[in-house]
Scaffold this motif. Structure first.
Motif, PDB file in Angstrom:
ATOM      1  N   GLU A 164       0.861  -1.194   0.000  1.00  8.91           N
ATOM      2  CA  GLU A 164       0.000   0.000   0.000  1.00  8.91           C
ATOM      3  C   GLU A 164       0.900   1.248   0.000  1.00  8.91           C
ATOM      4  O   GLU A 164       2.122   1.130   0.056  1.00  8.91           O
ATOM      5  CB  GLU A 164      -1.034  -0.069   1.140  1.00  8.91           C
ATOM      6  N   MET A 169       3.653  -4.203   2.709  1.00  5.86           N
ATOM      7  CA  MET A 169       3.025  -5.269   1.931  1.00  5.86           C
ATOM      8  C   MET A 169       1.618  -5.502   2.464  1.00  5.86           C
ATOM      9  O   MET A 169       1.414  -5.601   3.669  1.00  5.86           O
ATOM     10  CB  MET A 169       3.863  -6.550   2.049  1.00  5.86           C
ATOM     11  N   ASP A 170       0.646  -5.566   1.554  1.00 11.78           N
ATOM     12  CA  ASP A 170      -0.745  -5.753   1.978  1.00 11.78           C
ATOM     13  C   ASP A 170      -1.277  -7.072   1.414  1.00 11.78           C
ATOM     14  O   ASP A 170      -0.602  -7.741   0.615  1.00 11.78           O
ATOM     15  CB  ASP A 170      -1.592  -4.569   1.502  1.00 11.78           C
ATOM     16  N   ARG A 267       3.512  -5.079  11.194  1.00  9.34           N
ATOM     17  CA  ARG A 267       4.357  -5.792  10.236  1.00  9.34           C
ATOM     18  C   ARG A 267       5.424  -4.825   9.717  1.00  9.34           C
ATOM     19  O   ARG A 267       5.203  -3.620   9.669  1.00  9.34           O
ATOM     20  CB  ARG A 267       3.532  -6.299   9.035  1.00  9.34           C
ATOM     21  N   HIS A 316      -2.007  -1.750  14.051  1.00  8.06           N
ATOM     22  CA  HIS A 316      -3.157  -1.895  13.153  1.00  8.06           C
ATOM     23  C   HIS A 316      -3.624  -3.343  13.019  1.00  8.06           C
ATOM     24  O   HIS A 316      -4.818  -3.634  13.109  1.00  8.06           O
ATOM     25  CB  HIS A 316      -2.794  -1.315  11.783  1.00  8.06           C
ATOM     26  N   ARG A 336     -10.707  -8.762   2.905  1.00  8.90           N
ATOM     27  CA  ARG A 336     -10.325  -7.495   2.262  1.00  8.90           C
ATOM     28  C   ARG A 336      -9.919  -7.734   0.811  1.00  8.90           C
ATOM     29  O   ARG A 336      -9.241  -8.706   0.505  1.00  8.90           O
ATOM     30  CB  ARG A 336      -9.158  -6.843   3.013  1.00  8.90           C
ATOM     31  N   PHE A 378     -16.895  -4.742   9.002  1.00  9.42           N
ATOM     32  CA  PHE A 378     -16.162  -3.490   8.841  1.00  9.42           C
ATOM     33  C   PHE A 378     -16.459  -2.455   9.931  1.00  9.42           C
ATOM     34  O   PHE A 378     -15.541  -1.895  10.538  1.00  9.42           O
ATOM     35  CB  PHE A 378     -16.442  -2.877   7.449  1.00  9.42           C
TER      36      PHE A 378
HETATM   37  C1  HEM Z   1      -4.066  -5.700   7.548  1.00  8.45           C
HETATM   38  C2  HEM Z   1      -2.839  -1.385   5.729  1.00  8.45           C
HETATM   39  C3  HEM Z   1      -7.412   0.136   6.327  1.00  8.45           C
HETATM   40  C4  HEM Z   1      -8.530  -4.035   8.451  1.00  8.45           C
HETATM   41  C5  HEM Z   1      -3.347  -4.662   6.997  1.00  8.45           C
HETATM   42  C6  HEM Z   1      -1.956  -4.721   6.606  1.00  8.45           C
HETATM   43  C7  HEM Z   1      -1.621  -3.524   6.077  1.00  8.45           C
HETATM   44  C8  HEM Z   1      -2.785  -2.688   6.151  1.00  8.45           C
HETATM   45  C9  HEM Z   1      -0.268  -3.111   5.523  1.00  8.45           C
HETATM   46  C10 HEM Z   1      -1.023  -5.927   6.782  1.00  8.45           C
HETATM   47  C11 HEM Z   1      -1.110  -6.861   5.636  1.00  8.45           C
HETATM   48  C12 HEM Z   1      -1.991  -8.052   5.873  1.00  8.45           C
HETATM   49  O1  HEM Z   1      -2.014  -8.599   6.990  1.00  8.45           O
HETATM   50  O2  HEM Z   1      -2.671  -8.457   4.925  1.00  8.45           O
HETATM   51  C13 HEM Z   1      -3.982  -0.592   5.752  1.00  8.45           C
HETATM   52  C14 HEM Z   1      -4.029   0.770   5.292  1.00  8.45           C
HETATM   53  C15 HEM Z   1      -5.319   1.196   5.443  1.00  8.45           C
HETATM   54  C16 HEM Z   1      -6.066   0.095   6.017  1.00  8.45           C
HETATM   55  C17 HEM Z   1      -2.843   1.558   4.754  1.00  8.45           C
HETATM   56  C18 HEM Z   1      -5.944   2.522   5.105  1.00  8.45           C
HETATM   57  C19 HEM Z   1      -5.504   3.313   4.164  1.00  8.45           C
HETATM   58  C20 HEM Z   1      -8.097  -0.840   6.993  1.00  8.45           C
HETATM   59  C21 HEM Z   1      -9.467  -0.737   7.441  1.00  8.45           C
HETATM   60  C22 HEM Z   1      -9.766  -1.904   8.060  1.00  8.45           C
HETATM   61  C23 HEM Z   1      -8.598  -2.749   7.973  1.00  8.45           C
HETATM   62  C24 HEM Z   1     -10.358   0.486   7.245  1.00  8.45           C
HETATM   63  C25 HEM Z   1     -11.055  -2.308   8.719  1.00  8.45           C
HETATM   64  C26 HEM Z   1     -11.831  -1.476   9.378  1.00  8.45           C
HETATM   65  C27 HEM Z   1      -7.432  -4.850   8.336  1.00  8.45           C
HETATM   66  C28 HEM Z   1      -7.433  -6.238   8.730  1.00  8.45           C
HETATM   67  C29 HEM Z   1      -6.141  -6.709   8.483  1.00  8.45           C
HETATM   68  C30 HEM Z   1      -5.390  -5.599   7.928  1.00  8.45           C
HETATM   69  C31 HEM Z   1      -8.597  -7.039   9.288  1.00  8.45           C
HETATM   70  C32 HEM Z   1      -5.622  -8.117   8.731  1.00  8.45           C
HETATM   71  C33 HEM Z   1      -5.099  -8.244  10.140  1.00  8.45           C
HETATM   72  C34 HEM Z   1      -4.639  -9.656  10.422  1.00  8.45           C
HETATM   73  O3  HEM Z   1      -5.365 -10.578  10.082  1.00  8.45           O
HETATM   74  O4  HEM Z   1      -3.570  -9.825  10.981  1.00  8.45           O
HETATM   75  N1  HEM Z   1      -3.825  -3.407   6.712  1.00  8.45           N
HETATM   76  N2  HEM Z   1      -5.225  -0.961   6.194  1.00  8.45           N
HETATM   77  N3  HEM Z   1      -7.604  -2.067   7.334  1.00  8.45           N
HETATM   78  N4  HEM Z   1      -6.191  -4.507   7.858  1.00  8.45           N
HETATM   79 FE1  HEM Z   1      -5.704  -2.716   7.102  1.00  8.45          FE
END
Ligand code: HEM
Length: 502
Positions: A164, A169-170, A267, A316, A336, A378
């Motif tokens: 992202e 890494m996402d 991460r 996060h 996602r 969400f």
């Molecule tokens: C995981 C970035 C918004 C929920 C992640 C990861 C990144 C990331 C880098 C780690 C990669 C992965 O585990 O797949 C971001 C960024 C956001 C954003 C930059 C906004 C611009 C959101 C929002 C939600 C969310 C709005 C929900 C309300 C999650 C969840 C995970 C995750 C559930 C997986 C956590 C896990 O299973 O360990 N996000 N995210 N993210 N994000 Fe976000």
């Protein structure tokens, strides 16, 4: 290929595994002529809709993948009067925007308006392919819908592909549903550490759907799509990390800034989880699907209820998926399927001024989350966990109150509680349990990436500094700004054919 009778040819392809292409267009539309659109939906759009089976088959004929979803307004415009049983979907995202502490002045006018009836998702390797599929659709449906707004998503270039805009890494950790895994289908392999949830947590009408009894039959195998346009202020984020770099001995300032970023996210930029590698990135671990999601915040010699040396409670990924922090398990899972949008940071932006003020350079995440209930998916993750400064305090109280009450009810055994241990260092026995109840000083603060404090005020995550876990940091500015969005329902192919196009 599935138990629970999952019919993968009936489920739109983006829901369970994502369309996973480098370009994806979100084309938000208004229905102009419902009768004409219905017949075009059946005759011209339905044959183009990409199913889960088709994505799994990885067929080279699949140049552009197409999915479609409708807002409540869109369903009403099509004359569908059934209530789908999801109140947040029914009232639309705009009506609930204040509960996210969103600033409406930041909302894209089209999301703040009332014209969005649906969204077409078109994914391919090139924008040309996407555009040509869109024109095919547009010419075949003969003006029965009109464009309201569009977002062109694109994977970042070069070695940033899959990352992202902050650089992380996402797309590593997504739950899968039970009954989906099939050895012959590589897209369905369950990796160590991956959550496996009941199909009804993601798919409406399937086993485990919390509102199973109130769904109309045709909604089976659809899913609610929560869309958010989340602007990312990348120069501001990077500046904050440098200005507030941690103080790990023998680290350069940049290394301490990177460490702070990794602890905010949970991460490293490579994707390696800090729970497994707390002080140094490990790209080999990051690239190993059998290890990069295989953690749950427990460590043999550390106490999960207080240990933040590996990963802060406010990080996060720990906020949005607390894994073993919630020993009893939870149903608050989403899948996602978002993609970045907008240009790379320019050298001007990256320089001293460190601000993203030029609207033509807006960048962020076209966020997509699938779930069978927006309020447990969400909306819960965003409100009850990410933006809730006291998340783990609440957990901590529950961890005590539930066993305490249950023991009270079994009278003779009530005293067992007094031998039960609270693993908090200041609460070793039930004697301190009562003190613990009154001592609500254990706030994790908001998610430093997506949390929004009430009134959009400063955020105060704690646990980010491994040298001082009680230190609270102040973040004045949001690095992620909601530009609004909408809730959609992504129906099954049978529903498109038998209910929505007739
Ligand atoms: C995981 C970035 C918004 C929920 C992640 C990861 C990144 C990331 C880098 C780690 C990669 C992965 O585990 O797949 C971001 C960024 C956001 C954003 C930059 C906004 C611009 C959101 C929002 C939600 C969310 C709005 C929900 C309300 C999650 C969840 C995970 C995750 C559930 C997986 C956590 C896990 O299973 O360990 N996000 N995210 N993210 N994000 Fe976000």
């Amino acid at each position: 290929a599935a138990s629970f009778g999952l019919n993968l040819t009936n489920i739109q392809g983006d829901i369970l595994i994502g369309m996973k292409k480098n370009k994806e267009l979100f084309f938000f539309f208004k229905i102009q002529d419902a009768t004409a659109f219905k017949s075009h939906l059946g005759a011209n759009i339905l044959p183009l809709i990409t199913t889960t089976t088709q994505i799994l088959s990885n067929s080279p004929q699949l140049t552009t993948l197409v999915n479609i979803a409708f807002s409540q307004k869109g369903l009403s415009a099509l004359g569908v009067t059934d209530n789908l049983g999801d109140t947040l979907f029914f009232s639309g995202q705009l009506n609930g925007s204040s509960s996210f502490n969103d600033q409406l002045s930041n909302w894209v006018p089209q999301f703040a308006g009332s014209d969005i009836d649906g969204v077409l998702l078109l994914a391919s390797d090139t924008v040309d392919n996407v555009d040509s599929t869109l024109s095919t659709i547009q010419s075949s449906i003969n003006g029965s819908i009109s464009e309201v707004y569009r977002i062109q998503g694109a994977a970042r270039p070069g070695d940033q592909q899959g990352h992202e805009h902050f650089g992380f890494m996402d797309g590593i950790s997504n739950p899968t549903i039970s009954g989906f895994a099939a050895p012959a289908l590589p897209g369905t392999i369950v990796h160590p550490g991956q959550a496996v949830v009941a199909p009804g947590i993601i798919l409406v009408g399937e086993q485990g759907d919390p509102s199973l009894s109130s769904r109309p039959a045709w909604a089976l195998d659809g899913s609610f799509l929560a869309f958010r346009q989340l602007q990312q202020r990348v120069p501001e984020f990077n500046k904050y990390l440098l200005d507030n770099a941690l103080s790990e001995p023998n680290f350069t300032v940049q290394e301490n800034a990177d460490l702070l970023g990794a602890r905010m996210m949970g991460r490293w930029k490579s994707g390696a989880p800090i729970d497994l590698t707390p002080l140094a990135d490990d790209p080999v671990l990051a690239n190993d699907p059998n290890r990069n999601n295989n953690f749950n915040y427990t460590h043999p010699t550390f106490d999960i209820k207080s240990d933040q040396t590996h990963c802060p409670f406010s990080a996060h990924i720990r906020k949005t998926n607390p894994r073993a922090d919630l020993a009893a398990g939870f149903n608050n899972h989403i899948i996602r399927a978002g993609i970045p949008y907008g240009p790379e940071v320019t050298s001007d932006e990256a320089s001293a001024s460190a601000s993203s003020t030029d609207p033509t350079l807006e960048r962020g995440l076209a966020f997509v989350a699938y779930q069978s209930s927006i309020s447990t998916g969400f909306a819960f993750l965003q409100k009850a966990w990410a933006s809730n400064a006291n998340f783990h305090t609440v957990l901590h109280l529950l961890i005590h109150i539930i066993p305490f009450l249950s023991r009270l009810l079994q009278l003779g055994k009530w005293h067992d509680h007094f031998t039960g241990k609270c693993a908090r260092t200041d609460c070793h026995s039930s004697f301190f349990f009562f003190l613990c109840l009154f001592k609500i000083d254990y706030s994790t603060g908001e998610d430093p990436i997506i949390g929004v404090a009430a009134g959009d005020g400063p955020r105060h995550p704690s646990g980010l500094d491994p040298q001082n876990s009680t230190r609270v940091m102040t973040i004045e500015q949001d690095f992620v700004v909601s530009r609004g969005g909408e809730y959609f329902f992504s129906p099954s192919l049978l529903a498109l054919q038998n209910t929505l196009s007739v």
